[in-house]
Write a protein that holds these residues in place. Structure first.
Motif, PDB file in Angstrom:
ATOM      1  N   ALA A  71      -2.983  -8.503   9.922  1.00 42.21           N
ATOM      2  CA  ALA A  71      -2.003  -7.429   9.759  1.00 42.21           C
ATOM      3  C   ALA A  71      -2.446  -6.373   8.744  1.00 42.21           C
ATOM      4  N   LEU A  72      -3.394  -6.720   7.877  1.00 44.54           N
ATOM      5  CA  LEU A  72      -3.837  -5.795   6.839  1.00 44.54           C
ATOM      6  C   LEU A  72      -4.436  -4.533   7.462  1.00 44.54           C
ATOM      7  N   GLY A  73      -4.090  -3.385   6.906  1.00 41.62           N
ATOM      8  CA  GLY A  73      -4.613  -2.128   7.404  1.00 41.62           C
ATOM      9  C   GLY A  73      -3.854  -1.564   8.589  1.00 41.62           C
ATOM     10  N   ARG A  74      -2.755  -2.206   8.950  1.00 41.27           N
ATOM     11  CA  ARG A  74      -1.936  -1.730  10.055  1.00 41.27           C
ATOM     12  C   ARG A  74      -0.579  -1.267   9.520  1.00 41.27           C
ATOM     13  N   ARG A 104      -5.984   3.158  -0.832  1.00 40.75           N
ATOM     14  CA  ARG A 104      -6.574   4.246  -0.047  1.00 40.75           C
ATOM     15  C   ARG A 104      -6.301   4.104   1.446  1.00 40.75           C
ATOM     16  N   TYR A 105      -5.703   2.999   1.842  1.00 33.87           N
ATOM     17  CA  TYR A 105      -5.448   2.779   3.264  1.00 33.87           C
ATOM     18  C   TYR A 105      -4.455   3.825   3.783  1.00 33.87           C
ATOM     19  N   GLU A 106      -4.745   4.364   4.962  1.00 34.79           N
ATOM     20  CA  GLU A 106      -3.823   5.306   5.583  1.00 34.79           C
ATOM     21  C   GLU A 106      -2.575   4.591   6.118  1.00 34.79           C
ATOM     22  N   LYS A 107      -2.758   3.374   6.571  1.00 38.28           N
ATOM     23  CA  LYS A 107      -1.641   2.606   7.121  1.00 38.28           C
ATOM     24  C   LYS A 107      -1.298   1.467   6.175  1.00 38.28           C
ATOM     25  N   SER A 108      -0.006   1.234   6.002  1.00 40.25           N
ATOM     26  CA  SER A 108       0.430   0.302   4.967  1.00 40.25           C
ATOM     27  C   SER A 108       1.208  -0.867   5.558  1.00 40.25           C
ATOM     28  N   LEU A 109       0.743  -2.059   5.277  1.00 39.74           N
ATOM     29  CA  LEU A 109       1.488  -3.272   5.600  1.00 39.74           C
ATOM     30  C   LEU A 109       2.555  -3.484   4.530  1.00 39.74           C
ATOM     31  N   ARG A 122      17.314 -13.843  -2.766  1.00 42.43           N
ATOM     32  CA  ARG A 122      16.620 -12.796  -3.512  1.00 42.43           C
ATOM     33  C   ARG A 122      15.538 -12.210  -2.610  1.00 42.43           C
ATOM     34  N   THR A 123      15.504 -10.880  -2.525  1.00 39.26           N
ATOM     35  CA  THR A 123      14.570 -10.197  -1.643  1.00 39.26           C
ATOM     36  C   THR A 123      13.645  -9.290  -2.437  1.00 39.26           C
ATOM     37  N   GLN A 124      12.355  -9.425  -2.177  1.00 38.76           N
ATOM     38  CA  GLN A 124      11.326  -8.647  -2.865  1.00 38.76           C
ATOM     39  C   GLN A 124      10.446  -7.951  -1.834  1.00 38.76           C
ATOM     40  N   TRP A 125      10.028  -6.712  -2.158  1.00 42.85           N
ATOM     41  CA  TRP A 125       9.100  -5.964  -1.313  1.00 42.85           C
ATOM     42  C   TRP A 125       7.689  -6.044  -1.867  1.00 42.85           C
ATOM     43  N   TYR A 126       6.709  -6.220  -0.983  1.00 41.05           N
ATOM     44  CA  TYR A 126       5.293  -6.191  -1.339  1.00 41.05           C
ATOM     45  C   TYR A 126       4.627  -5.190  -0.396  1.00 41.05           C
ATOM     46  N   ARG A 127       4.007  -4.172  -0.945  1.00 41.66           N
ATOM     47  CA  ARG A 127       3.445  -3.090  -0.145  1.00 41.66           C
ATOM     48  C   ARG A 127       1.936  -3.009  -0.350  1.00 41.66           C
ATOM     49  N   CYS A 128       1.206  -2.953   0.753  1.00 41.24           N
ATOM     50  CA  CYS A 128      -0.254  -2.922   0.697  1.00 41.24           C
ATOM     51  C   CYS A 128      -0.758  -1.819  -0.238  1.00 41.24           C
ATOM     52  N   GLN A 129      -0.204  -0.607  -0.109  1.00 36.61           N
ATOM     53  CA  GLN A 129      -0.716   0.518  -0.889  1.00 36.61           C
ATOM     54  C   GLN A 129      -0.343   0.439  -2.373  1.00 36.61           C
ATOM     55  N   PHE A 132       0.093  -4.803  -3.342  1.00 41.82           N
ATOM     56  CA  PHE A 132       1.020  -5.929  -3.208  1.00 41.82           C
ATOM     57  C   PHE A 132       1.658  -6.332  -4.538  1.00 41.82           C
ATOM     58  N   ALA A 133       1.756  -5.391  -5.445  1.00 45.79           N
ATOM     59  CA  ALA A 133       2.441  -5.631  -6.713  1.00 45.79           C
ATOM     60  C   ALA A 133       3.860  -5.086  -6.595  1.00 45.79           C
ATOM     61  N   PRO A 134       4.893  -5.892  -6.822  1.00 41.57           N
ATOM     62  CA  PRO A 134       6.268  -5.388  -6.726  1.00 41.57           C
ATOM     63  C   PRO A 134       6.492  -4.218  -7.682  1.00 41.57           C
ATOM     64  N   THR A 135       7.223  -3.225  -7.211  1.00 42.02           N
ATOM     65  CA  THR A 135       7.503  -2.046  -8.031  1.00 42.02           C
ATOM     66  C   THR A 135       8.940  -2.032  -8.534  1.00 42.02           C
ATOM     67  N   ALA A 136       9.731  -3.038  -8.167  1.00 42.39           N
ATOM     68  CA  ALA A 136      11.116  -3.133  -8.618  1.00 42.39           C
ATOM     69  C   ALA A 136      11.512  -4.608  -8.638  1.00 42.39           C
ATOM     70  N   PRO A 137      12.545  -4.956  -9.403  1.00 40.98           N
ATOM     71  CA  PRO A 137      13.005  -6.350  -9.427  1.00 40.98           C
ATOM     72  C   PRO A 137      13.539  -6.773  -8.060  1.00 40.98           C
ATOM     73  N   PRO A 138      13.604  -8.076  -7.800  1.00 43.51           N
ATOM     74  CA  PRO A 138      14.169  -8.547  -6.532  1.00 43.51           C
ATOM     75  C   PRO A 138      15.638  -8.138  -6.396  1.00 43.51           C
ATOM     76  N   ARG A 139      16.053  -7.912  -5.156  1.00 44.41           N
ATOM     77  CA  ARG A 139      17.454  -7.590  -4.874  1.00 44.41           C
ATOM     78  C   ARG A 139      18.181  -8.874  -4.514  1.00 44.41           C
ATOM     79  N   SER A 140      19.331  -9.107  -5.141  1.00 41.10           N
ATOM     80  CA  SER A 140      20.106 -10.327  -4.899  1.00 41.10           C
ATOM     81  C   SER A 140      21.204 -10.077  -3.882  1.00 41.10           C
ATOM     82  N   SER A 141      21.521 -11.108  -3.104  1.00 40.78           N
ATOM     83  CA  SER A 141      22.616 -11.045  -2.134  1.00 40.78           C
ATOM     84  C   SER A 141      23.190 -12.451  -1.976  1.00 40.78           C
ATOM     85  N   PRO A 142      24.434 -12.568  -1.544  1.00 42.25           N
ATOM     86  CA  PRO A 142      25.035 -13.901  -1.406  1.00 42.25           C
ATOM     87  C   PRO A 142      24.427 -14.679  -0.247  1.00 42.25           C
TER      88      PRO A 142
END
Length: 333
Positions: A71-74, A104-109, A122-129, A132-142
């Motif tokens: 999936a990397l690079g897509r 530098r990838y044009e397409k981001s996983l 708890r939900t966390q985003w990890y973005r290739c560009q 894969f370092a989170p840029t915000a704290p996890p979002r909580s939901s019930p």
């Protein structure tokens, strides 16, 4: 009538667990667990939009690297769900690699990862560009029991015990829409992408007079949703597919599994030991084949398949299947 979902076990019963669920006429798929997935074609792995991991023992999660590599690079957004500590498990996986070029990838996983516990999600985003370092704290939901609500189906989970929290999963189709081909032919209509829009409108309970535009030869025709459905569609009950693995045969687990799997159309359930070795099963918090069959029978599952069998029975799979079937027949409700 052709089912919407086509589940199949990727590997032999003695190998890593992974239930792959294809969608009819759609370029998408789901997976319950992600053990080794070398038996899947790359094009199928790249269909995955949602991955549900019961727990992160290596035989249930080793395929993550294979998925990531493809999936990397897509330009892909993929959702992953797992039990307590899943965010740290994913962070550890991603942290094992060097990502100095991915910005530098044009397409981001993008990975949207959700950790499920009885206290909440708890939900966390990890973005290739972002390497894969989170840029915000996890979002909580019930925690409500539901992981995904789509127009045509839901995915729910139950938290079970394997010495560590382990999730069971259920895919429930809201209802099944069967297209009557003879009715299409009589109207001079051809199957095509418009059918997905038509089904989506039905699943979302759009107003009866909603206009559905349909190609008919070289022209376009508009039909009202309710009138078109009455003419070309047959509505039947939806499928219920349940996946249970790596659980102790404890009173609490049994009660939860029976309620969760009630009247499943197809129950996929582990059968790690023969019942003669039930003491080993108790110590390792797995099911025997007889216990798997009993749970399938008592829950009223219409069909069941056993998988995740200990390699110690490599030449005895018919015994495993027979023991499970006999228990199923004995306890069938």
């Amino acid at each position: 009538m052709r089912p919407t979902f086509h589940p199949f076990l990727v590997n032999h019963p003695f190998d890593d667990p992974c239930l792959f669920i294809n969608f009819l006429f759609e370029n998408r798929a789901l997976a319950f667990d992600l053990g080794e997935i070398n038996n899947l074609a790359p094009r199928d792995i790249l269909k995955l939009t949602h991955i549900f991991v019961s727990h992160t023992h290596i035989d249930h999660f080793a395929g993550f690297d294979r998925f990531l590599r493809l999936a990397l690079g897509r330009d892909r957004k993929v959702h992953l769900f797992g039990p307590e500590n899943f965010l740290s498990n994913i962070s550890g996986k991603l942290g094992a690699y060097t990502w100095n070029l991915t910005d530098r990838y044009e397409k981001s996983l993008r990975l949207q990862v959700t950790e499920v516990t009885s206290r909440g999600m708890r939900t966390q985003w990890y973005r290739c560009q972002d390497r894969f370092a989170p840029t915000a704290p996890p979002r909580s939901s019930p925690w409500t029991g539901t992981l995904l609500e789509a127009p045509g189906f839901t995915i729910s989970a139950v938290i079970l015990d394997h010495g560590t929290p382990c999730l069971g999963f259920c895919l429930k189709e809201r209802f099944h829409i069967n297209i009557k081909k003879e009715a299409l032919t009589a109207r001079g209509l051809e199957p095509g992408p418009w059918l997905q829009s038509f089904k989506k409108a039905l699943y979302e309970q759009a107003p009866p007079n909603t206009s559905i535009t349909v190609p008919a030869g070289d022209t376009l025709q508009a039909f009202g949703l309710a009138a078109l459905a009455q003419d070309i569609a047959l509505i039947t009950p939806g499928q219920k597919i349940v996946y249970i693995t790596d659980v102790a045969f404890s009173p609490d687990n049994v009660e939860r599994i029976m309620a969760f799997a009630r009247n499943a159309d197809h129950l996929f359930i582990e059968a790690y030991f023969l019942d003669a070795d039930r003491e080993a099963a108790r110590e390792k918090k797995h099911l025997t084949a007889a216990q798997a069959g009993e749970l399938a029978g008592r829950s009223g599952a219409r069909r069941f398949s056993v998988f995740h069998v200990s390699p110690r029975y490599m030449d005895r799979l018919p015994e495993i299947e027979q023991e499970a079937r006999q228990a199923y027949d004995r306890f069938r409700t």
